[in-house]
Design a protein around this motif. Structure first.
Motif, PDB file in Angstrom:
ATOM      1  N   ARG A   1       0.907   8.878   8.173  1.00  0.00           N
ATOM      2  CA  ARG A   1       1.273  10.003   7.306  1.00  0.00           C
ATOM      3  C   ARG A   1       0.300  11.169   7.497  1.00  0.00           C
ATOM      4  NH1 ARG A   1       4.759   9.126   2.781  1.00  0.00           N
ATOM      5  NH2 ARG A   1       5.665   7.035   2.862  1.00  0.00           N
ATOM      6  N   ARG A   2      -0.983  10.824   7.536  1.00  0.00           N
ATOM      7  CA  ARG A   2      -1.976  11.872   7.725  1.00  0.00           C
ATOM      8  C   ARG A   2      -1.827  12.517   9.108  1.00  0.00           C
ATOM      9  NH1 ARG A   2      -6.685   9.101   7.567  1.00  0.00           N
ATOM     10  NH2 ARG A   2      -7.103   9.284   9.785  1.00  0.00           N
TER      11      ARG A   2
ATOM     12  N   SER B   1      -3.637   2.344  12.668  1.00  0.00           N
ATOM     13  CA  SER B   1      -4.826   2.900  12.033  1.00  0.00           C
ATOM     14  C   SER B   1      -5.708   3.668  13.004  1.00  0.00           C
ATOM     15  CB  SER B   1      -5.656   1.786  11.377  1.00  0.00           C
ATOM     16  OG  SER B   1      -6.051   0.828  12.340  1.00  0.00           O
TER      17      SER B   1
ATOM     18  N   GLU C   1      -9.731  -0.132   0.312  1.00  0.00           N
ATOM     19  CA  GLU C   1     -10.474   1.120   0.235  1.00  0.00           C
ATOM     20  C   GLU C   1     -11.952   0.915   0.573  1.00  0.00           C
ATOM     21  OE1 GLU C   1      -8.001   0.425  -2.245  1.00  0.00           O
ATOM     22  OE2 GLU C   1      -6.855   1.630  -0.815  1.00  0.00           O
TER      23      GLU C   1
ATOM     24  N   THR D   1       2.826   4.165   7.002  1.00  0.00           N
ATOM     25  CA  THR D   1       1.548   3.863   6.383  1.00  0.00           C
ATOM     26  C   THR D   1       0.625   5.079   6.344  1.00  0.00           C
ATOM     27  OG1 THR D   1       0.701   2.982   8.477  1.00  0.00           O
ATOM     28  CG2 THR D   1       1.674   1.409   6.933  1.00  0.00           C
ATOM     29  N   ARG D   2      -0.517   4.887   5.689  1.00  0.00           N
ATOM     30  CA  ARG D   2      -1.387   6.009   5.308  1.00  0.00           C
ATOM     31  C   ARG D   2      -1.855   6.834   6.503  1.00  0.00           C
ATOM     32  NH1 ARG D   2      -6.863   6.105   5.074  1.00  0.00           N
ATOM     33  NH2 ARG D   2      -6.901   3.864   5.441  1.00  0.00           N
TER      34      ARG D   2
ATOM     35  N   GLY E   1       0.802  -1.210   0.000  1.00  0.00           N
ATOM     36  CA  GLY E   1       0.000   0.000   0.000  1.00  0.00           C
ATOM     37  C   GLY E   1       0.838   1.264   0.000  1.00  0.00           C
ATOM     38  N   ILE E   2       2.166   1.115  -0.033  1.00  0.00           N
ATOM     39  CA  ILE E   2       3.101   2.246  -0.075  1.00  0.00           C
ATOM     40  C   ILE E   2       3.936   2.088  -1.332  1.00  0.00           C
ATOM     41  CG2 ILE E   2       4.960   3.455   1.156  1.00  0.00           C
ATOM     42  CD1 ILE E   2       3.983   2.043   3.707  1.00  0.00           C
TER      43      ILE E   2
END
Length: 400
Positions: A146-147, A200, A378, A142-143, A133-134
């Motif tokens: 990062r956010r 997450s 997603e 991971t996503r 996913g990266i």
């Protein structure tokens, strides 16, 4: 995992009132939370010129948490600041517990209007294979982390009177991270030379196997006592979230079974629940399709030979089968299947989970209708199947 540490302390007769008192192990915070806190502290110190000893960030679970800053150092004539946070994993036996998570922050005018750029430093792994996913070549952050990092730095900038789009670079590093990574599965996934920055929710729930299983059973018992006929047994937080878009059920019906899909299913039979849905992503469901219903990664890895066999049943060429055998992860397999039009492999996998579920239940197979829903990362529904001839009762407008 959701509240996997909860232990029953009240008699079963009180379940229907949902007033069960519970004893919890101590929760901790993810490497992603620690990196975001360190980044915010470094940005504040960089802009104010003052050392920072503690910082508060907002977690994805909706909590504001204050972290103590372990180290705050100005470098390069004050043009850069490094701050660190010591990861506290709570009562979870994680190899990163006690690690120093560092973020070095500096301004970059070329990024003004484009936000925050995240780069990897020593001890943070680099992605070398697809399927994580990266992007290949990027640091293994991971996503969600990062956010969190970007939002925390933007908040620091706003606190110091800058626009939220001011440009910054954040370098995340972990002293000793390369050694820590040898105790993880990173190298098998193609993440090399360090750990991954993960999380997450921002919170680490303590991993106690017996307590986790007990909390799953407790949740099923509460739902059954409240006469819910249909329960959703999710493999994780995201799959539960995605399932809510496709199944019209009350909150109490959603049970985060985690690795205990088999025991949860059998508990449903014991408590006279009429129907249960296994919901998850390709990795966990592929294990269940092979008959493994306690699916912790340490117990059984994703079997790419099995996945290649599924693809063959759906018309995959020998070359594609070989590519699947070399896949670095279940997500990588998913990407290969989608890229080659092998979309029928996902409903097939769901059908096999249904079949294996009946085998697991044995003489009780007819006592429980079993549905299976497979999602991508997603939230798109890749496939579904049911032991009922009527199929899965998807919510109106949810799609096939």
């Amino acid at each position: 995992m959701t509240e996997n540490s909860e232990i029953q302390e009240r008699p079963e007769s009180d379940y229907s009132r949902q007033t069960v008192r519970r004893r919890q192990l101590r929760t901790g915070y993810t490497t992603g939370s620690c990196a975001a806190a360190a980044a915010k502290a470094a940005a504040l110190s960089l802009l104010s010129g003052q050392p920072v000893t503690e910082v508060t960030i907002h977690l994805p679970v909706g909590q504001d948490v204050t972290f103590q800053v372990n180290r705050c150092q100005r470098e390069a004539g004050g043009e850069r600041v490094t701050c660190s946070v010591i990861k506290d994993g709570g009562d979870d036996p994680d190899v990163t517990h006690g690690a120093e998570i560092c973020s070095t922050v500096w301004r970059d005018a070329s990024l003004d209007g484009a936000g925050v750029r995240i780069v990897g430093g020593p001890g943070v792994g680099t992605v070398t294979r697809p399927g994580t996913g990266i992007e290949v070549g990027e640091p293994a952050v991971t996503r969600v982390p990062r956010r969190m990092i970007a939002e925390s730095v933007a908040q620091a900038a706003a606190d110091q009177g800058l626009g939220s789009d001011a440009g910054f670079v954040v370098q995340v590093s972990v002293p000793g991270g390369e050694e820590i990574a040898t105790k993880t599965t990173n190298s098998r996934l193609g993440v090399l030379n360090g750990i991954s920055i993960l999380g997450s929710t921002g919170v680490v729930q303590p991993f106690s196997t017996a307590a986790w299983r007990a909390s799953v059973h407790l949740a099923i018992d509460v739902a059954a006592t409240n006469d819910l006929p249909y329960l959703v047994l999710s493999t994780g937080t995201r799959s539960e979230e995605y399932a809510r878009n496709h199944l019209d059920l009350p909150d109490m019906a959603y049970i985060e079974a985690g690795i205990f899909s088999g025991p949860a299913m059998k508990r449903c039979v014991m408590r006279n629940v009429e129907r249960a849905a296994h919901v998850g992503m390709v990795g966990k469901l592929s294990k269940m399709a092979m008959g493994y219903f306690v699916t912790h990664v340490a117990g059984n890895q994703v079997d790419t030979e099995f996945l290649a066999g599924l693809a063959a049943q759906c018309g995959a060429s020998e070359d594609i089968q070989e590519e699947i055998r070399g896949a670095s992860s279940a997500r990588h397999f998913q990407e290969i299947a989608q890229a080659n039009g092998l979309l029928s492999v996902f409903p097939l996998m769901c059908r096999m989970v249904c079949d294996e579920s009946r085998k697991q239940l044995g003489d009780d197979a007819d006592a429980l209708i079993v549905d299976v829903l497979c999602f991508d990362f997603e939230g798109n529904l890749l496939g579904h199947a049911s032991t009922s001839e009527e199929g899965v009762p998807l919510a109106a407008g949810a799609g096939a």
